[in-house]
Design an enzyme around this catalytic site. Structure first.
Site, PDB file in Angstrom:
ATOM      1  N   ASP A 104      -8.369  29.940 -13.914  1.00 43.28           N
ATOM      2  CA  ASP A 104      -7.891  30.818 -12.831  1.00 43.28           C
ATOM      3  C   ASP A 104      -8.147  30.195 -11.460  1.00 43.28           C
ATOM      4  O   ASP A 104      -8.230  30.911 -10.454  1.00 43.28           O
ATOM      5  CB  ASP A 104      -8.527  32.211 -12.947  1.00 43.28           C
TER       6      ASP A 104
ATOM      7  N   HIS B  82       2.198   4.039  -8.523  1.00 44.90           N
ATOM      8  CA  HIS B  82       1.607   5.344  -8.182  1.00 44.90           C
ATOM      9  C   HIS B  82       0.149   5.420  -8.652  1.00 44.90           C
ATOM     10  O   HIS B  82      -0.291   6.434  -9.190  1.00 44.90           O
ATOM     11  CB  HIS B  82       2.433   6.487  -8.777  1.00 44.90           C
TER      12      HIS B  82
ATOM     13  N   ASP C  97      -2.068   2.936   0.373  1.00 41.16           N
ATOM     14  CA  ASP C  97      -0.877   3.713   0.726  1.00 41.16           C
ATOM     15  C   ASP C  97      -1.377   5.126   0.982  1.00 41.16           C
ATOM     16  O   ASP C  97      -1.719   5.852   0.039  1.00 41.16           O
ATOM     17  CB  ASP C  97       0.129   3.661  -0.431  1.00 41.16           C
TER      18      ASP C  97
ATOM     19  N   ASP D 189       3.227   8.204   6.295  1.00 42.31           N
ATOM     20  CA  ASP D 189       3.276   7.531   4.988  1.00 42.31           C
ATOM     21  C   ASP D 189       3.245   6.029   5.266  1.00 42.31           C
ATOM     22  O   ASP D 189       4.272   5.437   5.581  1.00 42.31           O
ATOM     23  CB  ASP D 189       4.559   7.942   4.252  1.00 42.31           C
TER      24      ASP D 189
ATOM     25  N   HIS E  50      11.187  -0.854  -6.786  1.00 44.67           N
ATOM     26  CA  HIS E  50      11.501   0.411  -6.095  1.00 44.67           C
ATOM     27  C   HIS E  50      12.429   0.141  -4.923  1.00 44.67           C
ATOM     28  O   HIS E  50      12.684  -1.012  -4.568  1.00 44.67           O
ATOM     29  CB  HIS E  50      10.218   1.115  -5.639  1.00 44.67           C
TER      30      HIS E  50
ATOM     31  N   HIS F 228      12.615   5.781   2.319  1.00 38.48           N
ATOM     32  CA  HIS F 228      13.077   7.152   2.122  1.00 38.48           C
ATOM     33  C   HIS F 228      12.945   7.904   3.434  1.00 38.48           C
ATOM     34  O   HIS F 228      12.193   7.490   4.328  1.00 38.48           O
ATOM     35  CB  HIS F 228      12.251   7.842   1.019  1.00 38.48           C
TER      36      HIS F 228
ATOM     37  N   HIS G 140       8.740  12.507   0.813  1.00 37.22           N
ATOM     38  CA  HIS G 140      10.083  12.040   0.444  1.00 37.22           C
ATOM     39  C   HIS G 140      11.005  13.139   0.947  1.00 37.22           C
ATOM     40  O   HIS G 140      11.298  14.100   0.243  1.00 37.22           O
ATOM     41  CB  HIS G 140      10.210  11.852  -1.067  1.00 37.22           C
TER      42      HIS G 140
ATOM     43  N   GLU H 114       9.534  -0.077   3.366  1.00 36.00           N
ATOM     44  CA  GLU H 114       8.363  -0.397   2.549  1.00 36.00           C
ATOM     45  C   GLU H 114       8.640  -1.369   1.399  1.00 36.00           C
ATOM     46  O   GLU H 114       8.489  -1.016   0.230  1.00 36.00           O
ATOM     47  CB  GLU H 114       7.738   0.893   2.010  1.00 36.00           C
TER      48      GLU H 114
ATOM     49  N   TYR I 156       5.130  -7.095  -6.751  1.00 40.58           N
ATOM     50  CA  TYR I 156       4.065  -6.707  -7.677  1.00 40.58           C
ATOM     51  C   TYR I 156       4.148  -7.643  -8.888  1.00 40.58           C
ATOM     52  O   TYR I 156       5.129  -7.596  -9.633  1.00 40.58           O
ATOM     53  CB  TYR I 156       4.257  -5.251  -8.107  1.00 40.58           C
TER      54      TYR I 156
ATOM     55  N   ARG J 292       2.372  -4.327  -0.678  1.00 36.78           N
ATOM     56  CA  ARG J 292       3.445  -3.526  -0.053  1.00 36.78           C
ATOM     57  C   ARG J 292       3.073  -3.358   1.415  1.00 36.78           C
ATOM     58  O   ARG J 292       1.886  -3.241   1.750  1.00 36.78           O
ATOM     59  CB  ARG J 292       3.578  -2.162  -0.751  1.00 36.78           C
TER      60      ARG J 292
ATOM     61  N   GLU K  45       4.310  -0.860   4.527  1.00 37.28           N
ATOM     62  CA  GLU K  45       5.150   0.328   4.769  1.00 37.28           C
ATOM     63  C   GLU K  45       4.909   0.880   6.164  1.00 37.28           C
ATOM     64  O   GLU K  45       3.770   1.171   6.536  1.00 37.28           O
ATOM     65  CB  GLU K  45       4.819   1.407   3.733  1.00 37.28           C
TER      66      GLU K  45
HETATM   67  N1  GLY Z   1       3.453   7.161  -0.644  1.00 39.12           N
HETATM   68  C1  GLY Z   1       4.659   7.375  -1.319  1.00 39.12           C
HETATM   69  C2  GLY Z   1       5.698   6.455  -0.913  1.00 39.12           C
HETATM   70  O1  GLY Z   1       5.420   5.467  -0.274  1.00 39.12           O
HETATM   71  O2  GLY Z   1       6.847   6.693  -1.130  1.00 39.12           O
HETATM   72 MN    MN Z   2       6.908   5.877   1.276  1.00 31.25          MN
HETATM   73 MN    MN Z   3       3.676   5.307   0.900  1.00 37.07          MN
END
Ligand code: GLY
Ligand code: MN
Ligand code: MN
Length: 439
Positions: free
Chosen positions: A36, A241, A258, A270, A349, A353, A360, A383, A387, A411, A413
């Site tokens: 709960d 992720h 990130d 982000d 990827h 976005h 997102h 970004e 990898y 990465r 970003e």
């Molecule tokens: N942190 C999520 C992305 O970079 O899309």
């Molecule tokens: Mn992002």
């Molecule tokens: Mn990100």
């Protein structure tokens, strides 16, 4: 946080774009974590955008077919001391009337009885099916009953539309108020990255860095992280992720962070930075980092009015693939590698976005065959990354990867605002040049 002119302006535009459709926009519900216990409340961004009201379970009606003064109706949880002693303050029906500029307010449990009345005279209903299971049966039942009575009543809402094209079109283009908020969200997020990089040392745990950056977000009065922070040392950075954040950071590791904060009114940063924890890139790390940085800078140069997010992605991709061909990790013509997707074991990827109240964020990327043109006020992330691990098979015709490259994930970003003539990198105080990252 009470209502402000920003929310009023949005409601006015939304009401005018609805024509004679009645919109039903629900707040988020509390979500069970386990047993709960519930997760901290997170408002539905569409509902927030129009109301600025931060309680669960409410329902907002926007009724352009009704006279002025009856067009914005809010159903809310009533004041109830026995409930408030457990879960905290509620504004209640009088509170929202006095503080949120609603035309009419009701307790939530009056919705089944009153919804038929409020939908009367509307040409149609704007409600997102499939997302609000607790409310959808009531909306469909009410609509069906109106249709049943149509032969005698002479009018009923005849169609159901999704409100998202109208609402998300608005949310995609940020006004001056929102741009200010995005600047602040990105700035605090970028400051957090600077602080955590200076703090990081070999021998620490990824959790130590998570605690450091999230502490900073909270100290600055934000809600905390906008999404599960990714603190990934060495090979963990190849898991896109990764959120376990509990491994030892070894001397020689790159650390990929990130993370971004979410402001009190839900605007988000982000940002990703990747840096050598011991202050010195290895040869392989440096070569890859330079390729990604070049790709990112070229992609950011594409962000200006009239261009599109697809081109931003393709530009980054071209630079990445060119760089990977130069160092022998890919073989072939750049264009045909891209066409065949023969790079996707190294870059899996897209390059960005929309960013806003959702990380997102909402809004179309294309309209039919056409990519949406970038306009001033849109905010997107840029970004690119590379990898390198054994997780995915090497595509046919591409070279096996030498061990010395494996376990490197990078990465970079940034959050980028489209301006009148060009763009503004909102997160630029987070260092990313080789010189700044080495010491
Ligand atoms: N942190 C999520 C992305 O970079 O899309
Ligand atoms: Mn992002
Ligand atoms: Mn990100």
């Amino acid at each position: 946080m009470a209502d402000s002119s920003a929310f009023r302006r949005r409601r006015d535009i939304f009401l005018s774009r609805l024509g004679a459709y009645a919109a039903i926009i629900p707040a988020a519900e509390l979500v069970t974590h386990h047993a709960d216990c519930e997760y901290p409340f997170r408002q539905n961004s569409d509902f927030w955008y129009l109301t600025g009201f931060d309680e669960p379970s409410a329902v907002a009606l926007f009724l352009p077919h009704k006279p002025k003064g009856e067009q914005y109706v809010l159903f809310v949880l009533p004041k109830e001391s026995a409930a408030e002693v457990w879960t905290g303050f509620r504004w209640g029906t009088k509170g929202v009337l006095d503080n949120f500029n609603v035309d009419i307010s009701h307790p939530l449990d009056a919705l089944p009885k009153l919804l038929p009345h409020y939908l009367e005279g509307a040409e149609g209903i704007a409600f997102r099916v499939g997302k609000h299971p607790h409310l959808e049966p009531l909306v469909l039942k009410t609509w069906s009953e109106h249709l049943q009575k149509l032969p005698r009543s002479g009018n009923a809402p005849l169609s159901l539309i999704a409100p998202c094209p109208i609402l998300h079109d608005l949310r995609l283009r940020k006004d001056d108020f929102e741009i200010d908020r995005m600047r602040i969200a990105s700035k605090i997020s970028a400051e957090g990255h600077q602080i955590v990089r200076e703090f990081a040392r070999p021998g620490m745990n990824e959790k130590d860095l998570q605690a450091q950056i999230e502490k900073y977000f909270l100290e600055k009065g934000t809600r905390g992280p906008a999404y599960g922070s990714i603190i990934a040392a060495g090979d963990n950075a190849c898991v896109l992720h990764y959120t376990a954040n509990n491994a030892l950071i070894r001397d020689g590791d790159l650390v990929l962070i990130d993370a971004g904060c979410s402001l009190e009114d839900y605007y988000n940063g982000d940002i990703t930075r990747t840096f050598p924890v011991n202050g010195k890139f290895s040869g392989e790390q440096k070569v890859l980092y330079e390729i990604i940085l070049r790709a990112q800078e070229a992609a950011i140069r594409c962000v200006h009015p009239g261009d599109n997010a697809e081109n931003v992605h393709l530009t980054a991709l071209k630079f990445l693939v060119e760089g990977l061909v130069d160092i022998g990790l890919l073989i072939g013509e750049v264009d045909s590698i891209i066409e065949q997707g023969a790079y996707s074991h190294l870059y899996m990827h897209r390059t960005g976005h929309w960013l806003g109240l959702d990380v997102h964020d909402v809004g179309a990327y294309r309209l039919g065959d056409f990519h949406l043109k970038l306009e001033p006020g849109m905010v997107l992330t840029v970004e690119p990354g590379i990898y390198i691990s054994d997780r995915l098979p090497v595509p046919k015709g591409q070279p096996e990867i030498d061990e010395r490259w494996k376990g490197i994930g990078i990465r970079i970003e940034d959050d980028v605002l489209v301006t009148k003539n060009s763009s503004e990198v909102l997160s630029d105080i987070a260092s990313k040049s080789l010189i700044d990252l080495e010491n």
